[in-house]
Design a protein around this motif. Structure first.
Motif, PDB file in Angstrom:
ATOM      1  N   GLU A 147      35.586  35.442  37.790  1.00  0.00           N
ATOM      2  CA  GLU A 147      35.812  36.872  38.002  1.00  0.00           C
ATOM      3  C   GLU A 147      37.135  37.297  37.356  1.00  0.00           C
ATOM      4  O   GLU A 147      37.227  38.369  36.743  1.00  0.00           O
ATOM      5  CB  GLU A 147      35.810  37.194  39.514  1.00  0.00           C
ATOM      6  CG  GLU A 147      36.229  38.610  39.893  1.00  0.00           C
ATOM      7  CD  GLU A 147      35.331  39.708  39.303  1.00  0.00           C
ATOM      8  OE1 GLU A 147      34.172  39.410  38.942  1.00  0.00           O
ATOM      9  OE2 GLU A 147      35.802  40.852  39.173  1.00  0.00           O
ATOM     10  N   ASN A 167      37.557  40.033  34.453  1.00  0.00           N
ATOM     11  CA  ASN A 167      38.463  41.177  34.578  1.00  0.00           C
ATOM     12  C   ASN A 167      39.408  41.262  33.386  1.00  0.00           C
ATOM     13  O   ASN A 167      39.698  42.356  32.906  1.00  0.00           O
ATOM     14  CB  ASN A 167      39.274  41.073  35.874  1.00  0.00           C
ATOM     15  CG  ASN A 167      38.498  41.629  37.061  1.00  0.00           C
ATOM     16  OD1 ASN A 167      37.426  42.208  36.892  1.00  0.00           O
ATOM     17  ND2 ASN A 167      39.034  41.444  38.259  1.00  0.00           N
ATOM     18  N   HIS A 173      39.330  44.628  31.496  1.00  0.00           N
ATOM     19  CA  HIS A 173      40.381  45.610  31.799  1.00  0.00           C
ATOM     20  C   HIS A 173      41.735  45.359  31.131  1.00  0.00           C
ATOM     21  O   HIS A 173      42.515  46.285  31.011  1.00  0.00           O
ATOM     22  CB  HIS A 173      40.664  45.632  33.321  1.00  0.00           C
ATOM     23  CG  HIS A 173      39.440  45.776  34.174  1.00  0.00           C
ATOM     24  ND1 HIS A 173      38.658  46.896  34.155  1.00  0.00           N
ATOM     25  CD2 HIS A 173      38.864  44.933  35.081  1.00  0.00           C
ATOM     26  CE1 HIS A 173      37.643  46.737  35.012  1.00  0.00           C
ATOM     27  NE2 HIS A 173      37.753  45.547  35.580  1.00  0.00           N
ATOM     28  N   ASP A 186      47.778  37.098  33.149  1.00  0.00           N
ATOM     29  CA  ASP A 186      47.600  37.539  31.760  1.00  0.00           C
ATOM     30  C   ASP A 186      48.758  38.455  31.382  1.00  0.00           C
ATOM     31  O   ASP A 186      49.507  38.919  32.233  1.00  0.00           O
ATOM     32  CB  ASP A 186      46.239  38.240  31.597  1.00  0.00           C
ATOM     33  CG  ASP A 186      46.131  39.534  32.366  1.00  0.00           C
ATOM     34  OD1 ASP A 186      46.875  40.480  32.063  1.00  0.00           O
ATOM     35  OD2 ASP A 186      45.289  39.616  33.294  1.00  0.00           O
ATOM     36  N   PHE A 212      34.268  45.529  43.435  1.00  0.00           N
ATOM     37  CA  PHE A 212      34.143  44.477  44.450  1.00  0.00           C
ATOM     38  C   PHE A 212      34.761  43.149  44.037  1.00  0.00           C
ATOM     39  O   PHE A 212      34.809  42.226  44.832  1.00  0.00           O
ATOM     40  CB  PHE A 212      32.656  44.254  44.780  1.00  0.00           C
ATOM     41  CG  PHE A 212      32.042  45.455  45.429  1.00  0.00           C
ATOM     42  CD1 PHE A 212      32.240  45.722  46.766  1.00  0.00           C
ATOM     43  CD2 PHE A 212      31.290  46.352  44.683  1.00  0.00           C
ATOM     44  CE1 PHE A 212      31.695  46.846  47.364  1.00  0.00           C
ATOM     45  CE2 PHE A 212      30.744  47.478  45.263  1.00  0.00           C
ATOM     46  CZ  PHE A 212      30.947  47.728  46.609  1.00  0.00           C
ATOM     47  N   LEU A 263      37.946  41.973  43.149  1.00  0.00           N
ATOM     48  CA  LEU A 263      39.142  41.496  43.849  1.00  0.00           C
ATOM     49  C   LEU A 263      38.846  41.336  45.346  1.00  0.00           C
ATOM     50  O   LEU A 263      39.318  40.397  45.991  1.00  0.00           O
ATOM     51  CB  LEU A 263      40.320  42.457  43.638  1.00  0.00           C
ATOM     52  CG  LEU A 263      40.728  42.740  42.179  1.00  0.00           C
ATOM     53  CD1 LEU A 263      41.971  43.621  42.118  1.00  0.00           C
ATOM     54  CD2 LEU A 263      40.976  41.455  41.409  1.00  0.00           C
TER      55      LEU A 263
HETATM   56  N1  LIG Z   1      43.463  41.431  34.631  1.00  0.00           N
HETATM   57  C1  LIG Z   1      43.512  42.739  34.887  1.00  0.00           C
HETATM   58  N2  LIG Z   1      44.259  43.578  34.118  1.00  0.00           N
HETATM   59  C2  LIG Z   1      44.310  44.898  34.347  1.00  0.00           C
HETATM   60  N3  LIG Z   1      43.673  45.500  35.378  1.00  0.00           N
HETATM   61  C3  LIG Z   1      42.921  44.740  36.168  1.00  0.00           C
HETATM   62  C4  LIG Z   1      42.784  43.329  35.982  1.00  0.00           C
HETATM   63  N4  LIG Z   1      41.984  42.826  36.953  1.00  0.00           N
HETATM   64  C5  LIG Z   1      41.629  43.885  37.700  1.00  0.00           C
HETATM   65  N5  LIG Z   1      42.182  45.031  37.239  1.00  0.00           N
HETATM   66  C6  LIG Z   1      42.098  46.371  37.824  1.00  0.00           C
HETATM   67  O1  LIG Z   1      41.716  46.234  39.173  1.00  0.00           O
HETATM   68  C7  LIG Z   1      40.512  46.961  39.411  1.00  0.00           C
HETATM   69  C8  LIG Z   1      39.689  46.210  40.444  1.00  0.00           C
HETATM   70  O2  LIG Z   1      39.146  44.999  39.899  1.00  0.00           O
HETATM   71  P1  LIG Z   1      37.761  44.469  40.479  1.00  0.00           P
HETATM   72  O3  LIG Z   1      37.481  43.179  39.832  1.00  0.00           O
HETATM   73  O4  LIG Z   1      37.865  44.531  41.955  1.00  0.00           O
HETATM   74  O5  LIG Z   1      36.731  45.600  40.064  1.00  0.00           O
HETATM   75  P2  LIG Z   1      36.027  45.859  38.670  1.00  0.00           P
HETATM   76  O6  LIG Z   1      36.275  44.717  37.741  1.00  0.00           O
HETATM   77  O7  LIG Z   1      36.434  47.241  38.191  1.00  0.00           O
HETATM   78  O8  LIG Z   1      34.495  45.923  39.096  1.00  0.00           O
HETATM   79  P3  LIG Z   1      33.600  44.689  39.636  1.00  0.00           P
HETATM   80  O9  LIG Z   1      33.242  45.084  41.032  1.00  0.00           O
HETATM   81  O10 LIG Z   1      32.420  44.658  38.728  1.00  0.00           O
HETATM   82  O11 LIG Z   1      34.421  43.450  39.562  1.00  0.00           O
HETATM   83  C9  LIG Z   1      39.856  47.098  38.057  1.00  0.00           C
HETATM   84  O12 LIG Z   1      39.017  48.214  38.014  1.00  0.00           O
HETATM   85  C10 LIG Z   1      41.052  47.236  37.155  1.00  0.00           C
HETATM   86  O13 LIG Z   1      41.520  48.557  37.155  1.00  0.00           O
END
Ligand SMILES: Nc1ncnc2c1ncn2[C@@H]1O[C@H](COP(=O)(O)OP(=O)(O)OP(=O)(O)O)[C@@H](O)[C@H]1O
Ligand SMILES: [Mg+2]
Length: 369
Positions: free
Chosen positions: A274, A278, A282, A305, A321, A323
């Motif tokens: 996961e 991410n 992102h 990162d 979901f 995190l």
């Molecule tokens: N490595 C990262 N660098 C920058 N922002 C991040 C990173 N990881 C998470 N985020 C931020 O945190 C938010 C929450 O991450 P999370 O994994 O919970 O949800 P998501 O990736 O948007 O959707 P999903 O539920 O499919 O995982 C992301 O939408 C993003 O804005």
């Protein structure tokens, strides 16, 4: 030599001073109670007295509520179903009734109440009303609900992993074997030179299908996780991300896999998966560092990162979901997870989990990375 008379407790029970036995003193005691709403209802259910706890829990001052019918504390659907009258009738018949349910405060908000209603009688045995003791159990209910939700989430996670593993197995064992058999049959076909080209094309196509099948099955659950263990599976995952996304990923693993059971290894694998997803989605990062240390009776995992980061103080956006799921997995393992990030400052995830059945051989080991 001891002086027993000075140290022995005084076991004689002192009679309470007569002033403490008066009705007025008893009323003062009841009025002072803060944690329980304690009050009297007349025989028809109208509020007759009110204490501090009742004011605190239900929000009415004595002047606002004394004389009103106690059904005002019930939600509309309970009133429509005649619950207040029914409860009083039961208390009158049985002497006492206990109930748990939603009740309404003066401001319209709801609280989860434990209520005991006791029928009161005069010296001749005639009913004169009821004593009602109400306790606000909302916090306890919320705790129980939270616990229930967590158990359900753990159950769903496990069911999901089992389902993924079983689909991966079916794809490999059933479809995979059938395709291999088909490939063998095509290659054994007695083909004329004209048909040989078509046979070759069919074989290439079957190979492509087998490749896709393997990739899909590995995505569901990489066989290396079960065959070679967690660290080899993470290595495989990292190589896959390097290749597919042209990302620089440093992977540093210290220690062996002792004490990392199936649940822990599945969870750690999914955490890395996961986190890398991410990063790709992102972070716009150029480098990722993953460090895993299995030392003593703990395992720590950090993934950081150098990407754009995020303002994590803003809380979770609806529909995300990843995190949240990471936190849930780590919590189920009895561990701790920390997310550290800010706009422009990259993203860092630090996980620390205890391991079962491994001796704590290094008392100086720091539990948090
Ligand atoms: N490595 C990262 N660098 C920058 N922002 C991040 C990173 N990881 C998470 N985020 C931020 O945190 C938010 C929450 O991450 P999370 O994994 O919970 O949800 P998501 O990736 O948007 O959707 P999903 O539920 O499919 O995982 C992301 O939408 C993003 O804005
Ligand atoms: Mg995500």
């Amino acid at each position: 030599m001891t002086n027993s008379s000075a140290t022995e407790p005084d076991n004689t029970r002192a009679a309470p001073p007569p002033s403490l036995l008066t009705d007025a003193a008893f009323r003062l005691l009841v009025e002072a109670v803060e944690d329980y709403a304690i009050f009297l209802l007349d025989a028809n259910g109208h509020v007759a007295t009110w204490n501090n706890g009742a004011r605190r829990i239900k929000g009415y001052d004595a002047g606002e509520i004394v004389g009103r019918h106690f059904s005002v504390f019930y939600p509309p659907d309970d009133i429509a179903a005649g619950k207040p009258q029914h409860t009083l009738a039961t208390a009158a018949r049985a002497g006492r009734v206990e109930d748990e349910g939603w009740r309404i405060r003066k401001d319209g908000s709801r609280f989860w109440a434990n209520v005991v209603i006791t029928a009161l009688h005069d010296e001749q045995g005639n009913p004169i009303g009821f004593a009602k003791v109400t306790r606000d159990m909302t916090d306890r209910l919320r705790l129980a609900e939270l616990q229930h939700a967590r158990e359900l989430s753990a159950h769903v996670q496990t069911a999901l992993e089992n389902e993924r593993a079983s689909i991966a197995r079916e794809l490999h064992d059933d479809l995979g074997q059938q395709l291999a058999a088909l490939k063998m049959q095509v290659s054994l076909l007695d083909t004329t030179p004209q048909n040989a080209r078509f046979a070759q094309q069919a074989l290439t196509q079957i190979d492509t299908i087998i490749g896709s099948l393997r990739r899909i099955a590995a995505g569901l659950r990489p066989p290396v996780l079960d065959d070679l263990g967690l660290f080899a599976a993470i290595d495989w995952l990292v190589c896959d991300y390097r290749r597919r996304y042209d990302l620089t990923i440093h992977l540093d693993i210290e220690g062996d896999e002792a004490g990392i059971d199936t649940t822990a290894s599945t969870s750690l694998f999914r955490l890395v998966q996961e986190a890398l997803t991410n990063v790709v989605r992102h972070a716009r990062a150029s480098e990722v560092r993953i460090a895993i240390v299995r030392a003593s009776s703990r395992c720590t995992l950090t993934i950081e990162d150098d990407g754009c980061g995020a303002d994590i103080r803003r809380g979770r956006a609806a529909g995300t979901f990843g995190l949240l799921g990471m936190g849930e997995r780590v919590r189920q393992l009895g561990g701790a997870i920390e997310f550290r990030s800010a706009p422009g400052a990259g993203f860092r995830i630090a996980v620390d989990i205890p391991l079962k059945g491994v001796a704590d051989d290094d008392p100086t080991a720091s539990p948090v990375p």
